[in-house]
Write a protein that holds these residues in place. Structure first.
Motif, PDB file in Angstrom:
ATOM      1  N   GLU A 118       2.458   9.825  70.500  1.00  0.00           N
ATOM      2  CA  GLU A 118       2.988  10.355  69.251  1.00  0.00           C
ATOM      3  C   GLU A 118       3.582  11.733  69.426  1.00  0.00           C
ATOM      4  O   GLU A 118       3.235  12.458  70.363  1.00  0.00           O
ATOM      5  CB  GLU A 118       1.875  10.393  68.202  1.00  0.00           C
ATOM      6  CG  GLU A 118       1.350   9.015  67.863  1.00  0.00           C
ATOM      7  CD  GLU A 118       0.244   9.042  66.828  1.00  0.00           C
ATOM      8  OE1 GLU A 118      -0.405  10.102  66.645  1.00  0.00           O
ATOM      9  OE2 GLU A 118       0.041   8.000  66.192  1.00  0.00           O
ATOM     10  N   GLY A 119       4.461  12.081  68.481  1.00  0.00           N
ATOM     11  CA  GLY A 119       5.065  13.399  68.466  1.00  0.00           C
ATOM     12  C   GLY A 119       5.546  13.745  67.074  1.00  0.00           C
ATOM     13  O   GLY A 119       5.455  12.930  66.152  1.00  0.00           O
ATOM     14  N   ARG A 120       6.068  14.966  66.965  1.00  0.00           N
ATOM     15  CA  ARG A 120       6.476  15.433  65.634  1.00  0.00           C
ATOM     16  C   ARG A 120       7.399  16.635  65.738  1.00  0.00           C
ATOM     17  O   ARG A 120       7.509  17.247  66.803  1.00  0.00           O
ATOM     18  CB  ARG A 120       5.256  15.755  64.787  1.00  0.00           C
ATOM     19  CG  ARG A 120       4.412  16.915  65.285  1.00  0.00           C
ATOM     20  CD  ARG A 120       3.002  16.931  64.718  1.00  0.00           C
ATOM     21  NE  ARG A 120       2.182  15.938  65.390  1.00  0.00           N
ATOM     22  CZ  ARG A 120       1.757  14.801  64.832  1.00  0.00           C
ATOM     23  NH1 ARG A 120       2.026  14.526  63.584  1.00  0.00           N
ATOM     24  NH2 ARG A 120       1.035  13.939  65.520  1.00  0.00           N
ATOM     25  N   CYS A 121       7.994  16.978  64.598  1.00  0.00           N
ATOM     26  CA  CYS A 121       8.821  18.180  64.507  1.00  0.00           C
ATOM     27  C   CYS A 121       7.908  19.405  64.391  1.00  0.00           C
ATOM     28  O   CYS A 121       6.676  19.279  64.400  1.00  0.00           O
ATOM     29  CB  CYS A 121       9.769  18.079  63.303  1.00  0.00           C
ATOM     30  SG  CYS A 121       8.910  18.069  61.705  1.00  0.00           S
TER      31      CYS A 121
ATOM     32  N   TYR B  34       6.649  10.512  64.849  1.00  0.00           N
ATOM     33  CA  TYR B  34       7.092   9.274  65.473  1.00  0.00           C
ATOM     34  C   TYR B  34       6.054   8.832  66.486  1.00  0.00           C
ATOM     35  O   TYR B  34       5.148   9.587  66.850  1.00  0.00           O
ATOM     36  CB  TYR B  34       8.452   9.463  66.168  1.00  0.00           C
ATOM     37  CG  TYR B  34       8.378  10.430  67.334  1.00  0.00           C
ATOM     38  CD1 TYR B  34       7.985   9.999  68.596  1.00  0.00           C
ATOM     39  CD2 TYR B  34       8.651  11.775  67.158  1.00  0.00           C
ATOM     40  CE1 TYR B  34       7.873  10.888  69.659  1.00  0.00           C
ATOM     41  CE2 TYR B  34       8.543  12.670  68.211  1.00  0.00           C
ATOM     42  CZ  TYR B  34       8.156  12.222  69.459  1.00  0.00           C
ATOM     43  OH  TYR B  34       8.031  13.096  70.501  1.00  0.00           O
ATOM     44  N   SER B  35       6.223   7.604  66.944  1.00  0.00           N
ATOM     45  CA  SER B  35       5.434   7.128  68.084  1.00  0.00           C
ATOM     46  C   SER B  35       6.330   6.247  68.942  1.00  0.00           C
ATOM     47  O   SER B  35       7.321   5.695  68.470  1.00  0.00           O
ATOM     48  CB  SER B  35       4.190   6.358  67.636  1.00  0.00           C
ATOM     49  OG  SER B  35       4.553   5.160  66.988  1.00  0.00           O
ATOM     50  N   VAL B  36       5.976   6.165  70.207  1.00  0.00           N
ATOM     51  CA  VAL B  36       6.616   5.246  71.150  1.00  0.00           C
ATOM     52  C   VAL B  36       5.503   4.524  71.888  1.00  0.00           C
ATOM     53  O   VAL B  36       4.390   5.033  72.016  1.00  0.00           O
ATOM     54  CB  VAL B  36       7.564   5.945  72.157  1.00  0.00           C
ATOM     55  CG1 VAL B  36       8.802   6.481  71.474  1.00  0.00           C
ATOM     56  CG2 VAL B  36       6.858   7.039  72.925  1.00  0.00           C
ATOM     57  N   THR B  37       5.838   3.344  72.357  1.00  0.00           N
ATOM     58  CA  THR B  37       4.876   2.543  73.098  1.00  0.00           C
ATOM     59  C   THR B  37       5.358   2.406  74.536  1.00  0.00           C
ATOM     60  O   THR B  37       6.541   2.144  74.772  1.00  0.00           O
ATOM     61  CB  THR B  37       4.742   1.145  72.466  1.00  0.00           C
ATOM     62  OG1 THR B  37       4.406   1.317  71.087  1.00  0.00           O
ATOM     63  CG2 THR B  37       3.650   0.343  73.146  1.00  0.00           C
TER      64      THR B  37
ATOM     65  N   ARG C 278       7.265   7.359  62.020  1.00  0.00           N
ATOM     66  CA  ARG C 278       6.018   7.218  61.246  1.00  0.00           C
ATOM     67  C   ARG C 278       6.081   7.910  59.898  1.00  0.00           C
ATOM     68  O   ARG C 278       5.646   7.359  58.897  1.00  0.00           O
ATOM     69  CB  ARG C 278       4.846   7.742  62.053  1.00  0.00           C
ATOM     70  CG  ARG C 278       4.539   6.864  63.264  1.00  0.00           C
ATOM     71  CD  ARG C 278       3.106   7.101  63.705  1.00  0.00           C
ATOM     72  NE  ARG C 278       2.733   6.233  64.787  1.00  0.00           N
ATOM     73  CZ  ARG C 278       2.223   5.022  64.645  1.00  0.00           C
ATOM     74  NH1 ARG C 278       2.041   4.514  63.464  1.00  0.00           N
ATOM     75  NH2 ARG C 278       1.896   4.304  65.696  1.00  0.00           N
ATOM     76  N   THR C 279       6.549   9.149  59.873  1.00  0.00           N
ATOM     77  CA  THR C 279       6.640   9.867  58.598  1.00  0.00           C
ATOM     78  C   THR C 279       7.975  10.586  58.524  1.00  0.00           C
ATOM     79  O   THR C 279       8.551  10.982  59.539  1.00  0.00           O
ATOM     80  CB  THR C 279       5.508  10.905  58.421  1.00  0.00           C
ATOM     81  OG1 THR C 279       5.598  11.894  59.449  1.00  0.00           O
ATOM     82  CG2 THR C 279       4.132  10.245  58.459  1.00  0.00           C
ATOM     83  N   GLY C 280       8.456  10.747  57.307  1.00  0.00           N
ATOM     84  CA  GLY C 280       9.686  11.473  57.057  1.00  0.00           C
ATOM     85  C   GLY C 280      10.934  10.661  57.404  1.00  0.00           C
ATOM     86  O   GLY C 280      10.854   9.616  58.041  1.00  0.00           O
ATOM     87  N   THR C 281      12.047  11.185  56.938  1.00  0.00           N
ATOM     88  CA  THR C 281      13.350  10.597  57.247  1.00  0.00           C
ATOM     89  C   THR C 281      14.201  11.702  57.856  1.00  0.00           C
ATOM     90  O   THR C 281      14.515  12.690  57.181  1.00  0.00           O
ATOM     91  CB  THR C 281      14.029  10.052  55.977  1.00  0.00           C
ATOM     92  OG1 THR C 281      13.174   9.074  55.387  1.00  0.00           O
ATOM     93  CG2 THR C 281      15.382   9.439  56.300  1.00  0.00           C
ATOM     94  N   PRO C 282      14.555  11.559  59.124  1.00  0.00           N
ATOM     95  CA  PRO C 282      15.317  12.630  59.760  1.00  0.00           C
ATOM     96  C   PRO C 282      16.742  12.728  59.213  1.00  0.00           C
ATOM     97  O   PRO C 282      17.334  11.732  58.792  1.00  0.00           O
ATOM     98  CB  PRO C 282      15.345  12.233  61.238  1.00  0.00           C
ATOM     99  CG  PRO C 282      14.973  10.802  61.294  1.00  0.00           C
ATOM    100  CD  PRO C 282      14.250  10.469  60.043  1.00  0.00           C
ATOM    101  N   LEU C 283      17.252  13.932  59.211  1.00  0.00           N
ATOM    102  CA  LEU C 283      18.677  14.144  59.011  1.00  0.00           C
ATOM    103  C   LEU C 283      19.342  13.896  60.354  1.00  0.00           C
ATOM    104  O   LEU C 283      18.685  13.935  61.396  1.00  0.00           O
ATOM    105  CB  LEU C 283      18.946  15.568  58.532  1.00  0.00           C
ATOM    106  CG  LEU C 283      18.351  15.951  57.172  1.00  0.00           C
ATOM    107  CD1 LEU C 283      18.653  17.407  56.859  1.00  0.00           C
ATOM    108  CD2 LEU C 283      18.857  15.029  56.082  1.00  0.00           C
TER     109      LEU C 283
END
Length: 158
Positions: free
Chosen positions: A6-9, A16-19, A55-60
């Motif tokens: 996982e990661g984040r701003c 977000y997450s990646v597998t 996972r959360t939010g909607t990026p610009l």
């Protein structure tokens, strides 16, 4: 170790997450990556788009014309803090490039041996590791053919 990473701003509004493991890791020294990170370049961990989950939010999205491919690169970022999380590319559809520093654990994947691209744009004094592919420009020539890498037996400095 978990297969989900996982990661984040900066503010955490976007996460977000990646597998799985990155399909490829690239260290880019182009001016775009320098400007995008405010540093000497970027470590870009490339994943199949199917393994990426917002996972959360909607990026610009900022759209940029790549100097390497001449095709659009989309920079996904947080509208609150401005933190960039990932890239998508017209030149390589179906993948997501993660800004490596946005992972909760930015050191979980192996970046040793990752090719360095746009080395001719690296700031003076940048060190390039031994036994690593160093490309003066991108991985491909303007005609789409593979570019030729330089390799050194010992670390070199730009």
């Amino acid at each position: 170790m978990s297969d989900i990473h996982e990661g984040r701003c900066l503010c955490g509004e976007l996460s977000y997450s990646v597998t799985g493991e990155p399909a490829r890791v690239i260290v880019c020294h182009c001016r775009f990556c320098q400007r995008a990170t405010g540093s000497t370049g970027m470590v870009d961990a490339i994943f199949p788009e199917a393994t990426f989950v917002q996972r959360t939010g909607t990026p610009l999205v900022h759209r940029h014309l790549s100097q390497g491919s001449g095709k659009e690169v989309r920079v996904h970022f947080c509208g609150r803090c401005g933190g960039r999380t990932h890239l998508t590319f017209d030149a390589i559809p179906g993948v997501v490039g993660i800004y490596a520093g946005t992972f909760d654990d930015p050191h979980w994947f192996d970046r040793s041996g990752a090719p360095h691209i746009f080395a001719d744009e690296a700031p003076p004094g940048t060190f390039f590791p031994a036994d690593t592919d160093i490309f003066p420009k991108g991985l491909r020539e303007s005609d789409g053919s593979p570019a030729t890498a330089q390799r050194y037996a010992a670390p070199v400095r730009s």
